[in-house]
Design a protein around this motif. Structure first.
Motif, short mmCIF file in Angstrom:
data_model
loop_
_atom_site.label_atom_id
_atom_site.label_comp_id
_atom_site.label_asym_id
_atom_site.label_seq_id
_atom_site.Cartn_x
_atom_site.Cartn_y
_atom_site.Cartn_z
N GLU A 8 0.83 -1.19 0.00
CA GLU A 8 0.00 0.00 0.00
C GLU A 8 0.87 1.26 0.00
O GLU A 8 0.61 2.22 -0.72
CB GLU A 8 -0.93 -0.05 1.24
CG GLU A 8 -1.82 1.15 1.47
CD GLU A 8 -2.74 1.45 0.28
OE1 GLU A 8 -2.99 0.55 -0.54
OE2 GLU A 8 -3.17 2.62 0.17
N THR A 9 1.94 1.25 0.83
CA THR A 9 2.84 2.42 0.89
C THR A 9 3.49 2.65 -0.47
O THR A 9 3.55 3.79 -0.95
CB THR A 9 3.96 2.16 1.93
OG1 THR A 9 3.36 1.67 3.10
CG2 THR A 9 4.76 3.40 2.20
N ILE A 10 3.97 1.58 -1.05
CA ILE A 10 4.64 1.72 -2.35
C ILE A 10 3.64 2.16 -3.42
O ILE A 10 3.95 3.01 -4.26
CB ILE A 10 5.37 0.40 -2.73
CG1 ILE A 10 6.56 0.23 -1.76
CG2 ILE A 10 5.85 0.42 -4.17
CD1 ILE A 10 7.34 -1.03 -1.91
N ARG A 11 2.45 1.64 -3.34
CA ARG A 11 1.42 2.04 -4.31
C ARG A 11 1.14 3.54 -4.23
O ARG A 11 1.01 4.22 -5.23
CB ARG A 11 0.11 1.25 -4.07
CG ARG A 11 -0.89 1.35 -5.22
CD ARG A 11 -2.26 0.81 -4.85
NE ARG A 11 -2.86 1.44 -3.69
CZ ARG A 11 -3.42 2.65 -3.67
NH1 ARG A 11 -3.45 3.37 -4.79
NH2 ARG A 11 -3.93 3.15 -2.57
N LYS A 12 1.13 4.05 -2.99
CA LYS A 12 0.87 5.48 -2.79
C LYS A 12 1.96 6.31 -3.49
O LYS A 12 1.69 7.31 -4.13
CB LYS A 12 0.85 5.78 -1.29
CG LYS A 12 -0.22 6.81 -0.92
CD LYS A 12 -0.17 7.19 0.53
CE LYS A 12 -0.79 6.14 1.44
NZ LYS A 12 -0.52 6.41 2.87
N THR A 14 4.00 5.36 -6.01
CA THR A 14 4.06 5.24 -7.47
C THR A 14 2.80 5.79 -8.16
O THR A 14 2.85 6.15 -9.32
CB THR A 14 4.29 3.77 -7.89
OG1 THR A 14 3.24 2.98 -7.34
CG2 THR A 14 5.62 3.26 -7.39
N GLU A 15 1.71 5.84 -7.40
CA GLU A 15 0.49 6.37 -8.01
C GLU A 15 0.58 7.89 -8.18
O GLU A 15 0.03 8.46 -9.11
CB GLU A 15 -0.72 6.03 -7.11
CG GLU A 15 -2.03 6.22 -7.83
CD GLU A 15 -3.19 5.68 -6.99
OE1 GLU A 15 -3.11 4.48 -6.63
OE2 GLU A 15 -4.12 6.44 -6.68
N HIS A 16 1.33 8.55 -7.30
CA HIS A 16 1.35 10.01 -7.32
C HIS A 16 2.66 10.62 -7.80
O HIS A 16 2.84 11.83 -7.73
CB HIS A 16 1.01 10.53 -5.92
CG HIS A 16 -0.37 10.15 -5.48
ND1 HIS A 16 -1.51 10.72 -6.02
CD2 HIS A 16 -0.79 9.19 -4.63
CE1 HIS A 16 -2.57 10.15 -5.48
NE2 HIS A 16 -2.17 9.21 -4.64
N LYS A 25 3.55 2.29 -16.27
CA LYS A 25 3.15 0.97 -15.76
C LYS A 25 4.37 0.18 -15.26
O LYS A 25 4.24 -0.78 -14.51
CB LYS A 25 2.34 0.18 -16.78
CG LYS A 25 3.12 -0.31 -17.96
CD LYS A 25 2.25 -1.25 -18.78
CE LYS A 25 3.10 -1.99 -19.78
NZ LYS A 25 2.99 -1.81 -21.11
N GLY A 26 5.56 0.62 -15.67
CA GLY A 26 6.79 -0.01 -15.20
C GLY A 26 7.25 0.52 -13.86
O GLY A 26 8.29 0.14 -13.33
N TRP A 27 6.51 1.45 -13.27
CA TRP A 27 6.87 2.10 -11.99
C TRP A 27 5.89 1.64 -10.92
O TRP A 27 5.12 2.42 -10.38
CB TRP A 27 6.83 3.62 -12.19
CG TRP A 27 7.09 4.54 -11.03
CD1 TRP A 27 6.28 5.56 -10.63
CD2 TRP A 27 8.23 4.59 -10.16
NE1 TRP A 27 6.83 6.25 -9.58
CE2 TRP A 27 8.04 5.67 -9.25
CE3 TRP A 27 9.40 3.83 -10.04
CZ2 TRP A 27 8.95 5.99 -8.26
CZ3 TRP A 27 10.32 4.16 -9.06
CH2 TRP A 27 10.09 5.22 -8.19
N LYS A 28 5.90 0.33 -10.69
CA LYS A 28 4.90 -0.19 -9.75
C LYS A 28 5.51 -0.87 -8.53
O LYS A 28 4.92 -0.87 -7.47
CB LYS A 28 3.97 -1.21 -10.48
CG LYS A 28 3.09 -0.57 -11.53
CD LYS A 28 2.01 0.33 -10.94
CE LYS A 28 1.16 0.98 -12.01
NZ LYS A 28 1.42 2.39 -12.22
#
Ligand SMILES: Cc1ncc(COP(=O)(O)O)c(C=O)c1O
Length: 463
Positions: A8-12, A14-16, A25-28
């Protein structure tokens, strides 16, 4: 203390944020790094990675160098920022330290905050100085930065994307590379009359209005291509005969990466302008330096220099220069890097003997390339320039496998970048080679086997 980072932390993150140089899409799933020391870095699961590329070929003294960190902290407490119109202590110490190592004829500096800006300033300076001549000869295997001037001078596929976005400037042409493994003239070193240099003379005369030749002395990202020993002395001559400036981009090749402060010292050739960055502060602070000859400096006594930044001479940035240079001098005086670089070379050649996917192992100092091929006989690559950014790459697969096994290494579309910090020891080199031995198997499996041995293109220059 172990800090586990949830998906979840990493998603936050890379999403922003935009990941650099990639379709997003390669930055996930970036690895979350919590610490780094010496030649190692550690992720939040306490996994250790050996740093075989000095991050982006910039932390030449390794991680957490105490002397540099202390100087930055002290500067932050004393004077973190002051406008570039004022003189200050960090400016003084950095200038003095630079004067103690740079070629005597390049004694006037312009300071910025990246390699890109160092090159951008070089372009503006050379074009003002050489006006009305304005054309610049670069080379296909090159990278010179992320802004309009930098990308226009870049020969690699990043320029193709910039061109599509109309993000380039006119007046740049590209010369053939001094790339002996894949000589653009189909010649062999020893019987080539250094055509790659001679052709630049032809280009200058045919093009007209050429102001400068702009080159990386040892090509960085695009292959650690070491030129033949005759190349730069002849290029210097050609530039002088044609009244053209020789500008070198030592952003990556500088700061003892090739054994000398700047790579050009390997051939005793001095350019008219030299741009550098990265290792100059061990990358702890972002600095770009553009150095010019006295003749060019004199020209700007009357001509206004049309360059400047809010962050020029930034005290925090500049505070890292003097301690970094002192640390480089100390390290070189021990003879340690000079002892380890031939060992690294030997171990990479052994790797080449064992792995048919290595077409060419080449390099100098702590600056090496393993060029990955499918077929050593035909030199067919797994991936070409056109695949970069668009297709899965074999080199990325190898780097991902190495990372799983605890080795961090940068990869380009056809080569792996072996450029460890200068403090690396022989046993740490062994540790990296052991991991590479396993990771390279990924490509070996898909090689079209031949009896052809790997090439050692740069070894030919030592004979
Ligand atoms: C040879 C060369 N020039 C210029 C640059 C751009 O430097 P920066 O990323 O600091 O803008 C780089 C970066 O890798 C480089 O290798």
């Amino acid at each position: 203390m172990t800090i586990m980072k949830s998906e979840e932390t990493i998603r936050k993150i890379t999403e922003h944020t935009y990941g650099t140089w990639k379709a997003q899409k390669g930055w996930k799933t970036p690895v979350y790094i919590k610490d780094a020391e010496g030649v190692y870095m550690y992720d939040t699961n306490d996994k250790r990675y050996l740093d075989f590329s000095s991050q982006l070929m910039c932390t030449n003294l390794g991680h957490k160098n105490k002397a540099i960190i202390e100087a930055i902290v002290k500067q932050a407490e004393r004077l973190p920022y002051i406008a570039p119109i004022f003189a200050q202590e960090a400016m003084e110490s950095a200038t003095e330290a630079l004067l103690s190592v740079v070629p005597a004829s390049l004694s006037k500096f312009f300071f910025s905050t990246s390699g890109t800006e160092a090159n951008e300033a070089a372009v503006m300076i050379l074009r003002q100085y050489m006006a009305p001549k304005y054309k610049i000869i670069s080379r296909y295997h090159s990278y010179h930065g992320a802004t309009i001037a930098g990308l226009s001078l870049t020969g690699d596929p990043r320029r193709w994307f910039a061109e599509r976005a109309r993000f380039t400037m006119p007046g740049v042409c590209f010369a053939p590379d001094a790339y002996c493994y894949r000589c653009p003239f189909g010649l062999t070193y020893g019987n080539c009359s250094i055509q790659c240099a001679e052709y630049v003379d032809y280009m200058i005369k045919e093009e007209g209005n050429v102001a400068a030749v702009f080159v990386e002395p040892v090509v960085g990202t695009n292959g650690r291509i070491v030129p033949p020993p005759e190349y730069f002395p002849r290029l210097r001559q050609i530039c002088d005969e044609n009244d053209v400036l020789l500008v070198v981009d030592e952003v990556m090749s500088g700061w003892y990466r090739t054994g000398t402060v700047f790579a050009m010292e390997n051939w005793n050739v001095t350019p008219d302008i030299l741009a550098t960055a990265k290792g100059c502060t061990n990358a702890y602070t972002p600095l770009g330096v553009t150095m010019t000859s006295k003749k060019i400096a004199d020209y700007f006594e009357e001509e206004p220099l049309i360059q400047g930044h809010t962050y020029a001479f930034h005290p925090l940035v500049m505070s890292a220069v003097a301690p970094a240079i002192a640390e480089f001098k100390k390290l070189m005086a021990t003879g340690h890097p000079q002892k380890v670089s031939p060992y690294l070379e030997k171990r990479l050649y052994e790797l080449e003997d064992r792995h048919p996917c290595i077409g060419d192992a080449r390099g100098i100092g702590h600056f090496w390339s393993l060029e990955i091929v499918k077929n050593r006989k035909t030199k067919e690559r797994f991936n070409t320039k056109a695949d970069k950014f668009l297709k899965p790459l074999m080199t990325d697969k190898i780097a991902a496998e190495a990372q799983k096994l605890g080795l961090y290494m940068q990869a380009w579309y056809d080569n792996l970048i072996i450029a460890p910090p200068l403090i690396i020891t022989e046993s740490q080199v062994d540790e990296g080679i052991e991991i590479l031995d396993k990771a390279l198997a990924v490509a070996d499996q898909e090689v079209v086997h031949t009896d052809t041995p790997g090439s050692r293109s740069s070894a030919a220059f030592k004979k």
